[in-house]
Design an enzyme around this catalytic site. Structure first.
Site, PDB file in Angstrom:
ATOM      1  N   HIS A  77       0.851  -1.180   0.000  1.00 40.18           N
ATOM      2  CA  HIS A  77       0.000   0.000   0.000  1.00 40.18           C
ATOM      3  C   HIS A  77       0.902   1.252   0.000  1.00 40.18           C
ATOM      4  O   HIS A  77       2.126   1.155   0.159  1.00 40.18           O
ATOM      5  CB  HIS A  77      -0.954   0.026   1.212  1.00 40.18           C
ATOM      6  CG  HIS A  77      -0.272   0.029   2.533  1.00 40.18           C
ATOM      7  ND1 HIS A  77      -0.270  -1.038   3.404  1.00 40.18           N
ATOM      8  CD2 HIS A  77       0.458   0.994   3.157  1.00 40.18           C
ATOM      9  CE1 HIS A  77       0.412  -0.742   4.479  1.00 40.18           C
ATOM     10  NE2 HIS A  77       0.868   0.483   4.359  1.00 40.18           N
TER      11      HIS A  77
HETATM   12  P1  TYD Z   1      -1.903  -3.683   7.996  1.00 39.21           P
HETATM   13  O1  TYD Z   1      -1.927  -2.244   7.619  1.00 39.21           O
HETATM   14  O2  TYD Z   1      -2.627  -4.649   7.113  1.00 39.21           O
HETATM   15  O3  TYD Z   1      -0.397  -4.165   8.157  1.00 39.21           O
HETATM   16  P2  TYD Z   1       0.774  -4.230   7.039  1.00 39.21           P
HETATM   17  O4  TYD Z   1       0.623  -3.029   6.194  1.00 39.21           O
HETATM   18  O5  TYD Z   1       2.026  -4.235   7.820  1.00 39.21           O
HETATM   19  O6  TYD Z   1       0.629  -5.466   6.266  1.00 39.21           O
HETATM   20  O7  TYD Z   1      -2.453  -3.785   9.486  1.00 39.21           O
HETATM   21  C1  TYD Z   1      -2.794  -5.034  10.086  1.00 39.21           C
HETATM   22  C2  TYD Z   1      -3.911  -4.776  11.083  1.00 39.21           C
HETATM   23  O8  TYD Z   1      -3.478  -3.954  12.157  1.00 39.21           O
HETATM   24  C3  TYD Z   1      -5.107  -4.096  10.461  1.00 39.21           C
HETATM   25  O9  TYD Z   1      -6.269  -4.689  11.025  1.00 39.21           O
HETATM   26  C4  TYD Z   1      -4.986  -2.670  10.898  1.00 39.21           C
HETATM   27  C5  TYD Z   1      -4.280  -2.782  12.244  1.00 39.21           C
HETATM   28  N1  TYD Z   1      -3.415  -1.651  12.562  1.00 39.21           N
HETATM   29  C6  TYD Z   1      -3.731  -0.820  13.610  1.00 39.21           C
HETATM   30  O10 TYD Z   1      -4.774  -1.000  14.290  1.00 39.21           O
HETATM   31  N2  TYD Z   1      -2.906   0.216  13.928  1.00 39.21           N
HETATM   32  C7  TYD Z   1      -1.772   0.448  13.230  1.00 39.21           C
HETATM   33  O11 TYD Z   1      -1.020   1.391  13.569  1.00 39.21           O
HETATM   34  C8  TYD Z   1      -1.451  -0.410  12.126  1.00 39.21           C
HETATM   35  C9  TYD Z   1      -0.195  -0.190  11.313  1.00 39.21           C
HETATM   36  C10 TYD Z   1      -2.287  -1.460  11.829  1.00 39.21           C
END
Ligand code: TYD
Length: 134
Positions: free
Chosen positions: A51
Site C-alpha cells: 500500500h
Molecule cells: P496492515 O496495515 O494490514 O499491516 P501491514 O501493512 O504491515 O501489512 O495492518 C494489520 C492490522 O493492524 C489491520 O487490522 C490494521 C491494524 N493496525 C492498527 O490498528 N494500527 C496500526 O497502527 C497499524 C499499522 C495497523
C-alpha cells in the site's frame, strides 16, 4: 532515475553493558513522531504492506533479524535490505511499499508521523499509480 532512497544511520551508544540507539523526533527522523508499531512473528513467505499513504511518513528500522523493503514511486522501484538495528529507511508519503523475506527472528519497527487512519491508505496499485502521475 531510481526511486529516491533515504536512510538514517542512528548513532550506537555502546558501552560494556551493550548497545543503545535513541531516536528523537525531528532530530533523528524528519517528522514529529505520533505512532510506533512493530511487526514480528512474520512467516518467511509472507508479504506485508502493499500500500501507499496519502500523507503518512514513516521510518522503518529492523531492530532484530532482517527483511527486504520494496519502494515504488509510481515510476521506479528499488529494493532495500534492512538488517541493522541502527539503520532507518524513510518510507515517505505516496511511496508504494512492500515488506518481505522476513527472517524468522525479524522485528520490524515503524516510526510514523501520524495516528492510524485507514482513510490515508491507498491499497490499490492502479489507483496509486494514477495518483502518483499527477
Ligand atoms: P496492515 O496495515 O494490514 O499491516 P501491514 O501493512 O504491515 O501489512 O495492518 C494489520 C492490522 O493492524 C489491520 O487490522 C490494521 C491494524 N493496525 C492498527 O490498528 N494500527 C496500526 O497502527 C497499524 C499499522 C495497523
Amino acid at each position: 532515475m531510481r526511486v529516491k532512497i533515504t536512510t538514517f544511520n542512528f548513532p550506537i551508544r555502546g558501552d560494556d553493558r551493550g548497545s543503545l540507539v535513541a531516536i528523537e523526533e525531528s532530530l533523528d527522523i524528519p517528522f514529529p513522531l505520533r505512532r510506533v508499531y512493530y511487526i514480528f512473528n512474520t512467516g518467511h513467505d509472507c508479504r506485508r504492506g502493499s500500500h501507499a499513504h496519502h500523507t503518512l511518513r514513516q521510518v522503518l528500522v529492523c531492530v532484530h533479524g532482517s527483511c527486504k523493503i520494496l519502494l515504488d514511486d509510481g515510476q521506479e522501484r528499488a529494493e532495500v535490505v534492512l538488517d541493522q538495528a541502527s539503520r532507518g529507511l524513510l518510507v515517505d508519503r505516496m511511496i508504494w511499499h512492500e515488506m518481505y523475506d522476513f527472517s524468522g527472528d525479524c522485528v520490524l519497527l515503524a516510526l510514523a508521523s501520524d495516528l492510524y487512519d485507514e482513510g490515508d491508505y491507498i491499497r490499490n496499485y492502479d489507483e496509486f499509480a494514477a495518483l502518483a502521475e499527477c
